[in-house]
Design a protein around this motif. Structure first.
Motif, PDB file in Angstrom:
ATOM      1  N   THR A   1      19.860 -38.070   9.859  1.00  0.00           N
ATOM      2  CA  THR A   1      18.895 -38.828   9.061  1.00  0.00           C
ATOM      3  C   THR A   1      18.977 -40.314   9.363  1.00  0.00           C
ATOM      4  O   THR A   1      17.951 -41.000   9.477  1.00  0.00           O
ATOM      5  CB  THR A   1      19.159 -38.583   7.563  1.00  0.00           C
ATOM      6  OG1 THR A   1      19.112 -37.179   7.301  1.00  0.00           O
ATOM      7  CG2 THR A   1      18.101 -39.273   6.720  1.00  0.00           C
ATOM      8  N   THR A   2      20.186 -40.825   9.520  1.00  0.00           N
ATOM      9  CA  THR A   2      20.347 -42.235   9.882  1.00  0.00           C
ATOM     10  C   THR A   2      19.755 -42.507  11.260  1.00  0.00           C
ATOM     11  O   THR A   2      19.171 -43.569  11.492  1.00  0.00           O
ATOM     12  CB  THR A   2      21.830 -42.613   9.835  1.00  0.00           C
ATOM     13  OG1 THR A   2      22.413 -42.154   8.628  1.00  0.00           O
ATOM     14  CG2 THR A   2      22.011 -44.117   9.934  1.00  0.00           C
TER      15      THR A   2
ATOM     16  N   HIS B   1      20.553 -45.860   4.145  1.00  0.00           N
ATOM     17  CA  HIS B   1      20.707 -45.762   5.593  1.00  0.00           C
ATOM     18  C   HIS B   1      20.582 -47.129   6.263  1.00  0.00           C
ATOM     19  O   HIS B   1      21.247 -47.368   7.291  1.00  0.00           O
ATOM     20  CB  HIS B   1      19.691 -44.780   6.161  1.00  0.00           C
ATOM     21  CG  HIS B   1      19.961 -43.354   5.771  1.00  0.00           C
ATOM     22  ND1 HIS B   1      21.014 -42.624   6.269  1.00  0.00           N
ATOM     23  CD2 HIS B   1      19.318 -42.524   4.903  1.00  0.00           C
ATOM     24  CE1 HIS B   1      21.014 -41.408   5.740  1.00  0.00           C
ATOM     25  NE2 HIS B   1      19.987 -41.320   4.907  1.00  0.00           N
TER      26      HIS B   1
END
Length: 510
Positions: free
Chosen positions: A85-86, A120
């Motif tokens: 996701t990052t 993030h």
């Protein structure tokens, strides 16, 4: 961290299945990767600025596969690891130049929540991959300003892969150093990182979303944003100044697709004159707003209700001046209990009576003539009041004497203007003059003209308009007005005019 534990951590991560043990042996000796908040600015960072997004994504994948950065070591909430996701958030940042993303833009592109995007972005800063150039502002009552970042390559990346850097300009800051070589033993690892940087990381779809995805619903994919150009055309390159006072910061809502909107909006070719053409409902609401502004007895009424009341005349193409001309024909009002109800009564069947533009123009001219006559009447009243009260002479207190004085002043005005008193009191003026021909009435008007004048005054008197009679009485005198309109009509007009100024009499009510 031991070599075995590091190797297990690499295999557990989905981004690390193709990293060999030699890479792990190289990164085990490195310290924990973490950048404190004070060093997350471009002026205080120890890394170097990435020349372009592709090389920066190589560093992002290296941080994700190395396991050197652990978010939960520094906070008790948020994501547990630097994962896919990052990397997806970093992919969106890699396409922006300069890197000035809005939170709402990243939310639309990644499908994450606003809090997740903030988490993030903080992880990328703590890992040394982002550094503040200008920090955004969140001031109550003002537009939110987006932060501008510089994409950085950490020092740990250069040390792990044997990247040699050189400072070509000795006067430039340290973060402007450029790579000039790489160790031979790390070229294979750099090639693997390059292959990962060329791929796109997408969110995995859940098993329950298969049916909905077949119907065309998107599950977790980035939503499209108008315009494919991924740059914010504010400046070329990255500024080294970290002061927000000298840098223009457009609000985040103007950075939906990563580019600042032009201060002058472009006119669309699908709209006439740059504005959307109004439909039937829009014309009704526009006419309702104008009527509420123009008519005092409609102040405070609801715009939707007035638009519904005036829907027929609005659909017929009437303007606010046409409506005011029609209301003048129907009669003026002085006291209103419910404005929308009175307007509905007055506008009943109006579009059928004045069904042509010519009829509406005639009514408009008549209304404007009445307005001009009323204006002149007010001027005469102000002038008479000024002559009566502002002079040195004080009028008598007796009502009978006041009537005699008013008749004397009227007689003087008739003499000056050449009226009937001039003919009777000054026979030398008309000596030798021929008598008026037969068939002529008051002031040289024919009988049919006098009849027409009386009919017009009677019709306007029925609608509550006493201006013709009062104007004739004020300018010509009571006797001359009675000869022109008749004693009964003049008496009735004066009674209505006097009653309009009284609180015991109102118009428009039964």
């Amino acid at each position: 961290m031991s070599a075995g534990a590091a190797w297990a951590a690499v295999l557990d991560h989905p981004l690390r299945e193709d990293v060999d043990k030699s890479v792990v042996d190289a990164v085990v000796v490195l310290p924990t990767l973490y950048v404190p908040e004070a060093s997350q600015w471009l002026s205080t960072t120890a890394g170097r600025v990435a020349l372009e997004g592709y090389s920066w994504m190589q560093a992002v994948h290296w941080v994700a596969g190395s396991g050197l950065y652990k978010p939960r070591r520094h906070r008790s909430h948020g994501p547990r690891s630097f994962g896919p996701t990052t990397v997806r958030v970093a992919q969106e940042l890699a396409q922006l130049f300069p890197c000035r993303p809005g939170i709402e833009y990243l939310v639309r592109r990644t499908g994450l929540s606003e809090r997740s995007v903030e988490y993030h972005l903080g992880m990328l800063r703590e890992a040394g991959l982002l550094a503040y150039v200008v920090r955004g502002t969140r001031i109550r009552g003002e537009a939110a300003q987006a932060s501008e970042f510089a994409r950085m390559i950490p020092v740990e990346f250069d040390e792990a892969l044997g990247v040699r850097t050189v400072q070509r300009d000795e006067t430039a800051p340290e973060y402007t150093r450029a790579p000039c070589g790489i160790a031979e033993a790390r070229r294979e690892l750099m090639a693997k990182l390059a292959a990962k940087a060329a791929r796109k990381i997408r969110k995995r779809r859940s098993k329950t979303s298969g049916k909905r995805s077949r119907k065309g619903a998107q599950q977790g994919v980035a939503t499209g944003v108008s315009g494919e150009v991924r740059c914010t055309p504010m400046q070329v390159g990255t500024s080294a100044v970290s002061s927000a006072g000298s840098t223009y910061s457009p609000p985040e809502e103007k950075l939906a697709n990563g580019e600042a909107k032009s201060p002058t909006p472009k006119k669309s070719t699908k709209r006439a004159g740059g504005r959307r053409k109004q439909n039937k409902v829009g014309r009704r609401f526009q006419l309702a707003r104008e009527l509420i502004q123009e008519l005092d007895w409609l102040r405070g009424c609801s715009v939707p209700r007035i638009s519904w009341v005036a829907r027929d005349v609005a659909d017929a193409g009437w303007t606010v001046t046409d409506v005011r001309a029609w209301l003048h024909l129907r009669g003026e009002v002085t006291k209103v209990r419910r404005g929308s109800g009175l307007l509905a009564v007055l506008l009943a069947n109006a579009e059928n009576v004045l069904d042509t533009p010519a009829k509406r123009s005639a009514a408009l001219e008549q209304w404007r003539g009445a307005q001009e006559a009323a204006r002149r009447h007010r001027i005469e009243q102000v002038r008479a009041r000024t002559e009566r009260y502002d002079g040195d002479w004080t009028g008598p207190t007796s009502y009978r004497v006041q009537q005699e004085v008013a008749a004397a002043f009227a007689k003087v005005r008739e003499v000056v203007n050449g009226g009937r008193a001039a003919l009777t009191d000054h026979p030398d003026v008309v000596s030798g003059a021929e008598p008026l021909p037969a068939g002529l009435g008051v002031q040289g008007l024919a009988d049919d003209e006098i009849v027409q004048t009386r009919n017009d005054a009677r019709q306007r008197l029925m609608m509550g308009d006493t201006s013709p009679i009062t104007l004739a009485v004020d300018t010509l005198g009571r006797e001359e007005a009675e000869q022109l309109y008749g004693p009964a009509l003049v008496r009735r007009g004066l009674q209505l005019a006097n009653g309009a100024r009284s609180t015991l009499m109102t118009y428009g009510r039964r």
